[in-house]
Design a protein around this motif. Structure first.
Motif, PDB file in Angstrom:
ATOM      1  N   MET A   1      71.807 -50.383 -37.215  1.00 48.10           N
ATOM      2  CA  MET A   1      72.111 -51.373 -38.227  1.00 48.10           C
ATOM      3  C   MET A   1      70.825 -52.126 -38.557  1.00 48.10           C
ATOM      4  SD  MET A   1      74.928 -54.502 -38.134  1.00 48.10           S
ATOM      5  CE  MET A   1      75.792 -53.713 -36.845  1.00 48.10           C
ATOM      6  N   ALA A   2      70.372 -52.039 -39.796  1.00 44.01           N
ATOM      7  CA  ALA A   2      69.167 -52.727 -40.228  1.00 44.01           C
ATOM      8  C   ALA A   2      69.484 -54.198 -40.481  1.00 44.01           C
ATOM      9  CB  ALA A   2      68.637 -52.084 -41.500  1.00 44.01           C
ATOM     10  N   SER A   3      68.488 -55.032 -40.317  1.00 40.60           N
ATOM     11  CA  SER A   3      68.711 -56.443 -40.590  1.00 40.60           C
ATOM     12  C   SER A   3      67.571 -56.972 -41.440  1.00 40.60           C
ATOM     13  CB  SER A   3      68.826 -57.246 -39.300  1.00 40.60           C
ATOM     14  OG  SER A   3      67.608 -57.237 -38.621  1.00 40.60           O
ATOM     15  N   SER A   4      67.830 -58.045 -42.134  1.00 39.48           N
ATOM     16  CA  SER A   4      66.834 -58.742 -42.917  1.00 39.48           C
ATOM     17  C   SER A   4      67.174 -60.219 -42.857  1.00 39.48           C
ATOM     18  CB  SER A   4      66.808 -58.218 -44.353  1.00 39.48           C
ATOM     19  OG  SER A   4      68.053 -58.442 -44.961  1.00 39.48           O
ATOM     20  N   VAL A   5      66.356 -61.017 -43.494  1.00 40.51           N
ATOM     21  CA  VAL A   5      66.553 -62.466 -43.466  1.00 40.51           C
ATOM     22  C   VAL A   5      66.478 -62.984 -44.897  1.00 40.51           C
ATOM     23  CG1 VAL A   5      65.726 -64.625 -42.455  1.00 40.51           C
ATOM     24  CG2 VAL A   5      65.384 -62.484 -41.228  1.00 40.51           C
ATOM     25  N   VAL A   6      67.321 -63.936 -45.228  1.00 41.89           N
ATOM     26  CA  VAL A   6      67.319 -64.560 -46.546  1.00 41.89           C
ATOM     27  C   VAL A   6      67.148 -66.067 -46.384  1.00 41.89           C
ATOM     28  CG1 VAL A   6      68.768 -62.782 -47.602  1.00 41.89           C
ATOM     29  CG2 VAL A   6      69.843 -64.777 -46.582  1.00 41.89           C
ATOM     30  N   VAL A   7      66.823 -66.734 -47.484  1.00 44.38           N
ATOM     31  CA  VAL A   7      66.785 -68.193 -47.522  1.00 44.38           C
ATOM     32  C   VAL A   7      68.084 -68.634 -48.190  1.00 44.38           C
ATOM     33  CG1 VAL A   7      65.620 -70.213 -48.497  1.00 44.38           C
ATOM     34  CG2 VAL A   7      64.278 -68.320 -47.574  1.00 44.38           C
ATOM     35  N   ALA A   8      68.797 -69.531 -47.551  1.00 45.63           N
ATOM     36  CA  ALA A   8      70.097 -69.972 -48.062  1.00 45.63           C
ATOM     37  C   ALA A   8      70.187 -71.492 -48.047  1.00 45.63           C
ATOM     38  CB  ALA A   8      71.213 -69.380 -47.209  1.00 45.63           C
ATOM     39  N   ARG A   9      71.163 -71.980 -48.770  1.00 48.40           N
ATOM     40  CA  ARG A   9      71.523 -73.401 -48.733  1.00 48.40           C
ATOM     41  C   ARG A   9      73.029 -73.484 -48.936  1.00 48.40           C
ATOM     42  NH1 ARG A   9      69.937 -76.345 -54.417  1.00 48.40           N
ATOM     43  NH2 ARG A   9      71.169 -74.998 -55.764  1.00 48.40           N
ATOM     44  N   SER A  10      73.601 -74.554 -48.465  1.00 51.65           N
ATOM     45  CA  SER A  10      75.050 -74.709 -48.627  1.00 51.65           C
ATOM     46  C   SER A  10      75.339 -75.555 -49.860  1.00 51.65           C
ATOM     47  CB  SER A  10      75.669 -75.335 -47.384  1.00 51.65           C
ATOM     48  OG  SER A  10      75.109 -76.599 -47.155  1.00 51.65           O
ATOM     49  N   ASN A  11      76.494 -75.288 -50.443  1.00 51.09           N
ATOM     50  CA  ASN A  11      76.996 -76.093 -51.550  1.00 51.09           C
ATOM     51  C   ASN A  11      78.500 -76.236 -51.340  1.00 51.09           C
ATOM     52  OD1 ASN A  11      78.439 -73.913 -52.650  1.00 51.09           O
ATOM     53  ND2 ASN A  11      76.862 -73.410 -54.127  1.00 51.09           N
ATOM     54  N   PRO A  12      79.189 -77.013 -52.127  1.00 50.25           N
ATOM     55  CA  PRO A  12      80.632 -77.210 -51.906  1.00 50.25           C
ATOM     56  C   PRO A  12      81.451 -75.915 -51.956  1.00 50.25           C
ATOM     57  CG  PRO A  12      79.795 -78.889 -53.378  1.00 50.25           C
ATOM     58  CD  PRO A  12      78.678 -77.906 -53.174  1.00 50.25           C
ATOM     59  N   ASN A  13      80.946 -74.880 -52.613  1.00 48.57           N
ATOM     60  CA  ASN A  13      81.682 -73.616 -52.744  1.00 48.57           C
ATOM     61  C   ASN A  13      81.284 -72.568 -51.711  1.00 48.57           C
ATOM     62  OD1 ASN A  13      83.014 -74.637 -55.023  1.00 48.57           O
ATOM     63  ND2 ASN A  13      81.297 -74.046 -56.319  1.00 48.57           N
ATOM     64  N   GLY A  14      80.356 -72.865 -50.829  1.00 43.51           N
ATOM     65  CA  GLY A  14      79.898 -71.889 -49.835  1.00 43.51           C
ATOM     66  C   GLY A  14      78.388 -71.855 -49.774  1.00 43.51           C
ATOM     67  N   LEU A  15      77.821 -70.657 -49.670  1.00 42.23           N
ATOM     68  CA  LEU A  15      76.374 -70.494 -49.582  1.00 42.23           C
ATOM     69  C   LEU A  15      75.795 -70.003 -50.888  1.00 42.23           C
ATOM     70  CD1 LEU A  15      75.916 -68.787 -46.103  1.00 42.23           C
ATOM     71  CD2 LEU A  15      75.448 -71.157 -46.700  1.00 42.23           C
ATOM     72  N   GLU A  16      74.554 -70.405 -51.139  1.00 41.70           N
ATOM     73  CA  GLU A  16      73.749 -69.874 -52.231  1.00 41.70           C
ATOM     74  C   GLU A  16      72.482 -69.325 -51.610  1.00 41.70           C
ATOM     75  OE1 GLU A  16      74.544 -72.532 -56.141  1.00 41.70           O
ATOM     76  OE2 GLU A  16      73.203 -73.394 -54.655  1.00 41.70           O
ATOM     77  N   TYR A  17      71.916 -68.305 -52.226  1.00 45.04           N
ATOM     78  CA  TYR A  17      70.742 -67.630 -51.694  1.00 45.04           C
ATOM     79  C   TYR A  17      69.595 -67.731 -52.684  1.00 45.04           C
ATOM     80  CZ  TYR A  17      74.495 -65.678 -48.939  1.00 45.04           C
ATOM     81  OH  TYR A  17      75.602 -65.535 -48.139  1.00 45.04           O
ATOM     82  N   LEU A  18      68.375 -67.824 -52.161  1.00 51.86           N
ATOM     83  CA  LEU A  18      67.189 -67.828 -53.011  1.00 51.86           C
ATOM     84  C   LEU A  18      67.112 -66.482 -53.710  1.00 51.86           C
ATOM     85  CD1 LEU A  18      64.683 -69.462 -53.836  1.00 51.86           C
ATOM     86  CD2 LEU A  18      63.471 -68.341 -51.957  1.00 51.86           C
ATOM     87  N   ALA A  19      67.062 -66.498 -55.039  1.00 52.81           N
ATOM     88  CA  ALA A  19      67.106 -65.271 -55.828  1.00 52.81           C
ATOM     89  C   ALA A  19      65.796 -64.495 -55.738  1.00 52.81           C
ATOM     90  CB  ALA A  19      67.426 -65.592 -57.279  1.00 52.81           C
ATOM     91  N   GLU A  20      65.904 -63.190 -55.800  1.00 56.19           N
ATOM     92  CA  GLU A  20      64.756 -62.289 -55.784  1.00 56.19           C
ATOM     93  C   GLU A  20      63.847 -62.579 -56.977  1.00 56.19           C
ATOM     94  OE1 GLU A  20      62.227 -59.507 -54.493  1.00 56.19           O
ATOM     95  OE2 GLU A  20      64.152 -59.706 -53.485  1.00 56.19           O
ATOM     96  N   GLY A  21      62.551 -62.701 -56.714  1.00 52.44           N
ATOM     97  CA  GLY A  21      61.576 -62.870 -57.777  1.00 52.44           C
ATOM     98  C   GLY A  21      61.551 -64.238 -58.438  1.00 52.44           C
ATOM     99  N   ALA A  22      62.247 -65.199 -57.886  1.00 52.09           N
ATOM    100  CA  ALA A  22      62.299 -66.529 -58.491  1.00 52.09           C
ATOM    101  C   ALA A  22      61.643 -67.549 -57.576  1.00 52.09           C
ATOM    102  CB  ALA A  22      63.743 -66.922 -58.748  1.00 52.09           C
TER     103      ALA A  22
END
Length: 65
Positions: free
Chosen positions: A1-22
């Motif tokens: 099983m491969a793994s990676s890491v993302v940058v996230a933040r929480s908001n009232p609806n759940g998690l949001e992730y830092l978008a690719e290339g932004a």
């Protein structure tokens, strides 16, 4: 099983992730998130964001279908 890491933040609806290339754009779709090889790299990216975002590194395990 491969793994990676993302940058996230929480908001009232759940998690949001830092978008690719932004610099500072967020997406609710984890498959559109920018992927990092290590927690260190993702943490560094999260710490470079303005403090109002309160982002963090989040390891993600890709599941095989």
């Amino acid at each position: 099983m491969a793994s990676s890491v993302v940058v996230a933040r929480s908001n009232p609806n759940g998690l949001e992730y830092l978008a690719e290339g932004a610099r500072v754009a967020w997406t609710e779709a984890s498959d559109l998130a920018q992927q990092f090889q290590t927690v260190r790299d993702a943490t560094r990216a999260a710490m470079r964001l303005p403090s109002r975002f309160r982002a963090f590194a989040l390891p993600v395990h890709e599941q095989a279908n």
